[in-house]
Design an enzyme around this catalytic site. Structure first.
Site, PDB file in Angstrom:
ATOM      1  N   ALA A  38     -17.009  -9.493 -19.680  1.00  0.00           N
ATOM      2  CA  ALA A  38     -18.312  -9.063 -19.167  1.00  0.00           C
ATOM      3  C   ALA A  38     -19.480  -9.790 -19.818  1.00  0.00           C
ATOM      4  O   ALA A  38     -20.598  -9.759 -19.314  1.00  0.00           O
ATOM      5  CB  ALA A  38     -18.466  -7.564 -19.352  1.00  0.00           C
TER       6      ALA A  38
ATOM      7  N   TYR B 123      -9.032 -42.629  15.071  1.00  0.00           N
ATOM      8  CA  TYR B 123     -10.063 -41.640  15.379  1.00  0.00           C
ATOM      9  C   TYR B 123     -10.982 -42.171  16.460  1.00  0.00           C
ATOM     10  O   TYR B 123     -11.569 -43.247  16.317  1.00  0.00           O
ATOM     11  CB  TYR B 123     -10.841 -41.374  14.080  1.00  0.00           C
ATOM     12  CG  TYR B 123     -11.855 -40.281  14.153  1.00  0.00           C
ATOM     13  CD1 TYR B 123     -11.539 -39.029  14.675  1.00  0.00           C
ATOM     14  CD2 TYR B 123     -13.151 -40.481  13.668  1.00  0.00           C
ATOM     15  CE1 TYR B 123     -12.483 -38.021  14.711  1.00  0.00           C
ATOM     16  CE2 TYR B 123     -14.102 -39.479  13.696  1.00  0.00           C
ATOM     17  CZ  TYR B 123     -13.772 -38.245  14.226  1.00  0.00           C
ATOM     18  OH  TYR B 123     -14.705 -37.247  14.268  1.00  0.00           O
TER      19      TYR B 123
ATOM     20  N   ARG C 168     -24.956 -19.083 -24.762  1.00  0.00           N
ATOM     21  CA  ARG C 168     -24.916 -20.395 -25.428  1.00  0.00           C
ATOM     22  C   ARG C 168     -24.246 -21.493 -24.610  1.00  0.00           C
ATOM     23  O   ARG C 168     -24.266 -22.655 -24.991  1.00  0.00           O
ATOM     24  CB  ARG C 168     -24.254 -20.250 -26.806  1.00  0.00           C
ATOM     25  CG  ARG C 168     -25.189 -19.644 -27.846  1.00  0.00           C
ATOM     26  CD  ARG C 168     -24.461 -19.289 -29.114  1.00  0.00           C
ATOM     27  NE  ARG C 168     -23.638 -18.086 -28.939  1.00  0.00           N
ATOM     28  CZ  ARG C 168     -22.712 -17.694 -29.810  1.00  0.00           C
ATOM     29  NH1 ARG C 168     -22.464 -18.412 -30.887  1.00  0.00           N
ATOM     30  NH2 ARG C 168     -22.017 -16.587 -29.580  1.00  0.00           N
TER      31      ARG C 168
HETATM   32  C1  UD1 Z   1     -14.907  -9.399 -31.801  1.00  0.00           C
HETATM   33  C2  UD1 Z   1     -14.283  -8.425 -32.803  1.00  0.00           C
HETATM   34  C3  UD1 Z   1     -14.078  -9.143 -34.124  1.00  0.00           C
HETATM   35  C4  UD1 Z   1     -13.208 -10.380 -33.917  1.00  0.00           C
HETATM   36  C5  UD1 Z   1     -13.835 -11.290 -32.857  1.00  0.00           C
HETATM   37  C6  UD1 Z   1     -12.935 -12.437 -32.545  1.00  0.00           C
HETATM   38  C7  UD1 Z   1     -15.161  -6.264 -32.191  1.00  0.00           C
HETATM   39  C8  UD1 Z   1     -16.155  -5.204 -32.506  1.00  0.00           C
HETATM   40  N1  UD1 Z   1     -15.191  -7.330 -32.964  1.00  0.00           N
HETATM   41  O1  UD1 Z   1     -16.196  -9.755 -32.310  1.00  0.00           O
HETATM   42  O2  UD1 Z   1     -13.450  -8.279 -35.050  1.00  0.00           O
HETATM   43  O3  UD1 Z   1     -13.072 -11.077 -35.126  1.00  0.00           O
HETATM   44  O4  UD1 Z   1     -14.055 -10.522 -31.644  1.00  0.00           O
HETATM   45  O5  UD1 Z   1     -13.596 -13.324 -31.698  1.00  0.00           O
HETATM   46  O6  UD1 Z   1     -14.407  -6.113 -31.259  1.00  0.00           O
HETATM   47  N2  UD1 Z   1     -17.319  -8.011 -24.257  1.00  0.00           N
HETATM   48  C9  UD1 Z   1     -17.439  -7.299 -23.095  1.00  0.00           C
HETATM   49  N3  UD1 Z   1     -18.231  -6.202 -23.069  1.00  0.00           N
HETATM   50  C10 UD1 Z   1     -18.921  -5.775 -24.154  1.00  0.00           C
HETATM   51  C11 UD1 Z   1     -18.787  -6.520 -25.350  1.00  0.00           C
HETATM   52  C12 UD1 Z   1     -17.973  -7.637 -25.367  1.00  0.00           C
HETATM   53  O7  UD1 Z   1     -16.830  -7.635 -22.081  1.00  0.00           O
HETATM   54  O8  UD1 Z   1     -19.614  -4.761 -24.045  1.00  0.00           O
HETATM   55  C13 UD1 Z   1     -16.480  -9.214 -24.278  1.00  0.00           C
HETATM   56  C14 UD1 Z   1     -17.341 -10.432 -24.466  1.00  0.00           C
HETATM   57  O9  UD1 Z   1     -17.607 -11.046 -23.229  1.00  0.00           O
HETATM   58  C15 UD1 Z   1     -16.511 -11.323 -25.348  1.00  0.00           C
HETATM   59  C16 UD1 Z   1     -15.553 -10.393 -26.058  1.00  0.00           C
HETATM   60  O10 UD1 Z   1     -15.642  -9.142 -25.384  1.00  0.00           O
HETATM   61  O11 UD1 Z   1     -15.745 -12.219 -24.593  1.00  0.00           O
HETATM   62  C17 UD1 Z   1     -15.871 -10.258 -27.521  1.00  0.00           C
HETATM   63  O12 UD1 Z   1     -17.140  -9.640 -27.669  1.00  0.00           O
HETATM   64  P1  UD1 Z   1     -18.144  -9.990 -28.846  1.00  0.00           P
HETATM   65  O13 UD1 Z   1     -19.213  -8.991 -28.869  1.00  0.00           O
HETATM   66  O14 UD1 Z   1     -18.532 -11.407 -28.764  1.00  0.00           O
HETATM   67  O15 UD1 Z   1     -17.209  -9.782 -30.102  1.00  0.00           O
HETATM   68  P2  UD1 Z   1     -17.313 -10.513 -31.456  1.00  0.00           P
HETATM   69  O16 UD1 Z   1     -18.650 -10.197 -32.064  1.00  0.00           O
HETATM   70  O17 UD1 Z   1     -16.931 -11.912 -31.317  1.00  0.00           O
END
Ligand code: UD1
Ligand code: CA
Length: 453
Positions: free
Chosen positions: A10, A385, A15
């Protein structure tokens, strides 16, 4: 085991600086999310749920498939919240496996390992040890080495930041606890998000076993947030594919200069020179030689064939011992029978070229059936053609088409017939005859070239 997979996709991916949602950015020509879905499918889950938000419509459209349950997360409130949106569809699941749409290089074996280790009773998590775990949640273990919790980078103490074991985010939730755990998450943390990772501490406090599986390398759990990281994944994908081809019996002039972007099957003792791109469904049989700078898409190359430099083969089937190029273009619907030869600057389309037939130079053969041992002279064009419809040219066995013949279809050249060079053939030529269709030559005696005034 009743297995459900939830893929988080989602996020916006700011970036990437792109109008395309992040998970649609391609690795090896396929959207990252497509790779993740394929990996998930190989575990034969009951259902795959994909959580979408930013660019939801486009994502659904691009990856439409009947076995996918799309779940809309209108506001991105955290990974825990995202999984919770999909839970109503996972009724009766023994295990809910959580994957990420922007982590495309995950290996099937690794996922299988995590899933079976966790089963229906334990919480499974996939971790990776990294030289630099900046940005990753850290795996906190007790003195006995038992996992206690995952602490996010932004919530971690200095001591916790020194931990090199990172959370990949990929997790297996026991179906019977998932709803309860996700329902009791709070967003009282540095990012104000509902963290999926908090379920680990919950499992620990309820004395539910936590199983940890390890990623083989960093690449398989690496996500792409920008185009630089995307290129890193592309290079790793290329490296893996090159390695597979070599393992299966292909010699590569340079493993760093081949691109495999599809489902490619190979025989043995194949030799591939530099800058070759293989796309879609490609089958290459034994003893094939492919020279530099060729593109092969959706094609079958028979044993012992030789594809010379700069050839472009798309939607073609080659039997054994064919010779193509250099600079040949075989378009969809081309079939070369055994030992056929297509030379330089020849374009073919919907053309069946008979065994041992030759089209050696500068020709266009489209909508044609060419018999065995036909020889087509340089510059021959099938005029297929008429501006509205396409018509068929048939050239029967052993015919000889003189240089620069225009074959105005529909037309048939009989077996062993010959057309004189420069002829425009508009009516059928019977077998064993010569067709001449060009102005007779006149020589003018004593003619003088103009002189400069
Ligand atoms: C998350 C993990 C972290 C891990 C890292 C690895 C959590 C809280 N943290 O952090 O421990 O080391 O991944 O990359 O889970 N997404 C949604 N909906 C949301 C939030 C996120 O679909 O509401 C999806 C994002 O598109 C993304 C993925 O989930 O692809 C990860 O979300 P993000 O918030 O980037 O997690 P990180 O901060 O990277
Ligand atoms: Ca985050």
């Amino acid at each position: 085991m009743n297995l459900h997979v939830v893929i988080l996709a989602a996020g916006q991916g700011t970036r990437m600086r792109s109008k395309l949602p992040k998970v649609l950015h391609p690795v090896a020509g396929k959207p990252m999310l497509g790779h993740v879905i394929d990996c998930a499918r190989s575990l034969s889950p009951t259902r795959i749920h994909v959580v979408i938000g930013h660019g939801a419509e486009l994502v659904r459209e691009r990856l439409a498939a009947e076995d996918i349950h799309w779940v809309l997360q209108t506001e991105q409130l955290g990974t825990g919240h995202a999984v919770a949106q999909a839970l109503p569809g996972t009724e009766g699941a023994d295990q809910v496996l959580v994957l990420y749409g922007d982590v495309p290089l995950l290996r099937v074996d690794t996922l299988q390992q995590l899933s079976s280790q966790a089963g229906a009773q334990a919480l499974g998590m996939l971790t990776v040890t990294m030289a630099d775990p900046t940005g990753y949640g850290r795996i906190v273990r007790d003195a006995a080495g038992q996992v206690q919790a995952i602490v996010e980078q932004k919530d971690a103490s200095a001591e916790q930041l020194a931990i090199c074991e990172g959370n990949t985010g990929i997790m297996a939730l026991p179906g019977k606890h998932a709803a309860r755990w996700l329902g009791s998450l709070s967003n009282q943390n540095a990012q104000g998000e509902y963290y999926l990772t908090d379920v680990v501490a919950m499992a620990v406090s309820e004395q539910i076993p936590v199983e940890v599986a390890h990623a083989v390398d960093e690449y398989e759990v690496l996500g792409a947030n920008n185009r630089v990281q995307l290129a890193v994944l592309e290079a790793e994908y290329r490296r893996r594919q090159a390695e597979r081809l070599m393992t299966e019996g292909v010699s590569l002039a340079d493993p760093a200069r081949i691109d495999v972007r599809g489902d490619v099957r190979v025989g043995r003792d194949i030799s591939i020179d530099i800058n070759v791109v293989l796309e879609g469904r490609v089958v290459i049989e034994d003893d094939v030689i492919i020279e530099p700078n060729c593109v092969l898409r959706d094609c079958h190359i028979g044993a012992g064939s030789h594809i010379k430099a700069f050839s472009h083969i798309d939607g073609a089937e080659l039997a054994s011992g064919c010779d193509v190029g250099p600079y040949a273009r075989l378009r969809p619907g081309t079939r070369l029978q055994a030992g056929a030869k297509i030379g330089n600057f020849v374009e073919t389309k919907k053309a069946d070229i008979g065994a041992g037939a030759k089209v050696n130079h500068l020709s266009y053969i489209g909508d044609a059936v060419v018999g065995p041992d036909v020889n087509i002279g340089a510059g021959t064009i099938t005029c297929n053609y008429d501006g509205v419809n396409k018509h068929l040219t048939t050239i029967e066995e052993g015919a000889f088409i003189g240089t620069n013949t225009a074959l105005v279809a529909p037309v048939t050249i009989g077996a062993r017939a010959t057309t004189a060079a420069g002829s425009t053939i508009t009516t059928n030529v019977p077998a064993d005859t010569l067709a001449v269709s060009r102005a007779r030559q006149r020589n003018i005696d004593g003619w003088k070239r103009p002189t400069k005034s």
